[in-house]
Enzyme design. Structure first.
Site, PDB file in Angstrom:
ATOM      1  CB  CYS A 138      -1.309  12.382  -0.798  1.00 24.27           C
ATOM      2  SG  CYS A 138      -0.040  11.160  -1.160  1.00 24.27           S
ATOM      3  NE  ARG A 167       3.089  10.700   8.466  1.00 21.05           N
ATOM      4  CZ  ARG A 167       4.245  11.103   7.945  1.00 21.05           C
ATOM      5  NH1 ARG A 167       4.535  12.396   7.920  1.00 21.05           N
ATOM      6  NH2 ARG A 167       5.100  10.235   7.458  1.00 21.05           N
ATOM      7  CE  LYS A 183      -0.811   0.279   5.025  1.00 25.89           C
ATOM      8  NZ  LYS A 183      -0.282   1.632   5.262  1.00 25.89           N
ATOM      9  CG  ASP A 184       3.593   2.148   2.841  1.00 31.54           C
ATOM     10  OD1 ASP A 184       2.513   2.735   3.046  1.00 31.54           O
ATOM     11  OD2 ASP A 184       4.245   1.575   3.732  1.00 31.54           O
ATOM     12  NE  ARG A 210      -7.653   3.540   3.220  1.00 34.82           N
ATOM     13  CZ  ARG A 210      -7.903   2.819   4.303  1.00 34.82           C
ATOM     14  NH1 ARG A 210      -9.122   2.339   4.527  1.00 34.82           N
ATOM     15  NH2 ARG A 210      -6.945   2.570   5.183  1.00 34.82           N
ATOM     16  NE  ARG A 211      -6.664   3.261   8.261  1.00 37.57           N
ATOM     17  CZ  ARG A 211      -5.419   2.939   8.537  1.00 37.57           C
ATOM     18  NH1 ARG A 211      -4.590   3.859   9.038  1.00 37.57           N
ATOM     19  NH2 ARG A 211      -4.976   1.713   8.344  1.00 37.57           N
ATOM     20  NE  ARG A 245       0.602   5.421  12.708  1.00 33.82           N
ATOM     21  CZ  ARG A 245       0.083   5.243  11.510  1.00 33.82           C
ATOM     22  NH1 ARG A 245      -1.215   5.137  11.372  1.00 33.82           N
ATOM     23  NH2 ARG A 245       0.857   5.163  10.440  1.00 33.82           N
TER      24      ARG A 245
END
Length: 356
Positions: free
Chosen positions: A287, A194, A120-121, A176-177, A200
């Site tokens: 992004c 981040r 995904k990165d 997205r979230r 986190r």
């Protein structure tokens, strides 16, 4: 540890060839081939990145034990822009590919031989001269909601966000979230959070926010699945394209290494990631564009003859617009399916969503 299932009971011809040549080089003081050992493996230095890299190498050497016995691999930890800058959103520091840029520069320069990533990165279009050589079996692709001290999961499983009080502050770096949560709960507030998984969780424990979200795959790989308060069904939160899949990049010209890596690829992971990345490529958002993509094989045992189901999502950052659609088709047409759904979503979404 999660790894792809063997596609055969003995090493493939490609693996046998590499092993034989490696053994021959070991017996001579003057190498007769251009391949030098150890092979240099590029990776980020986070605990999750290292877990993924070592799990992949374990998978590789399981097929070809001689490589393990020769200590054929050497890790090269590379700090990326995404790792170095933690106090700003990714869109403000360069956008796509910030967790792979420096790694791919090292690959193109010949300082490493291949690189292991969270798929995904990776940017949708890789730099010229590089290819995605291998994808490993997908871990659970779902997102997890982690609640802070004093909050408990809601009793109503159909309304997972009801665990959050009105106006709760959610630590999150993913548009997205954020967009999907705001679409359901416009009262929620979001703050930038981040860093690696443990960072986190530590900030959440210190009450810097009321909740945060993480990929369940990362929690599982780190043995921290119990930290997930609520696992969000893809029907509630569409995952990121490639989430839960480990991908390996290599120089396009390195045919020998590409053959070695292709020998252990997981078919299902390649099929679903192809559809998801094709969807992403067709939408070509920045992004700042909330995009979700999640594919699965309806009958994984059917292999190439199976059916693939793809869900795609596009939204505005504030969640006031959200479009979600699904499509099913032959797994062999994964790229076409992804592109067609991407075009469909783009055509019915406001144009300003895709402006960088």
């Amino acid at each position: 540890m999660v790894s792809a299932q063997p596609s055969q009971t003995s090493p493939s011809p490609a693996l046998q060839k590499v092993a034989a040549e490696a053994a021959a080089r070991r017996k001579t003081t003057t190498p007769q081939h251009r391949r030098q050992l150890p092979l240099r493996v590029g990776t980020r230095g986070s605990p999750l990145a290292l877990w993924q890299t070592r799990a992949f190498l374990t998978r590789l050497t399981r097929f070809c034990p001689v490589l393990r016995d020769m200590n054929a691999f050497q890790e090269h930890l590379i700090s990326t822009t995404g790792d170095q800058v933690q106090n700003r959103p990714l869109a403000e520091i360069g956008g796509k590919g910030l967790f792979a840029k420096e790694i791919h520069e090292a690959l193109l320069d010949g300082r490493i031989d291949f690189a292991v990533h969270s798929l995904k990165d990776l940017e949708t279009t890789l730099p010229p001269g590089l290819v995605l050589a291998c994808t490993m079996r997908r871990e659970d692709a779902r997102d997890a909601l982690i609640l802070g001290p004093g909050l408990k999961p809601a009793k109503d499983s159909n309304d997972p966000y009801s665990a959050l009080p009105k106006g709760a502050l959610v630590g999150c770096a993913s548009v997205r979230r954020q967009a999907q949560m705001l679409h359901v709960r416009p009262d929620l507030r979001f703050g930038l959070l981040r860093g690696n998984v443990q960072t986190r969780l530590d900030k959440l424990a210190a009450r810097q926010c009321d909740a945060t979200l993480l990929a369940l795959a990362g929690l599982r790989r780190l043995g921290m699945e119990d930290r997930a308060s609520i696992v969000l069904d893809p029907a509630v939160m569409v995952p990121s394209a490639g989430q839960g899949i480990v991908g390996v990049t290599v120089r396009e010209s390195d045919i020998e290494l590409r053959e070695l890596l292709a020998a252990i690829e997981d078919y299902e992971a390649r099929a679903v990631s192809t559809a998801e990345r094709a969807l992403l490529a067709e939408l070509d958002g920045s992004c700042r564009t909330p995009i979700g993509g999640y594919a699965r094989l309806l009958q994984p045992a059917a292999g190439p003859k199976g059916e693939l189901h793809l869900t795609g999502l596009v939204a505005s950052e504030d969640g006031t617009f959200l479009l979600r659609r699904e499509v099913t088709g032959p797994a062999t047409d994964a790229e076409r399916i992804g592109r067609e759904l991407g075009r469909n979503l783009r055509a019915d979404s406001p144009a300003d969503i895709f402006i960088d």
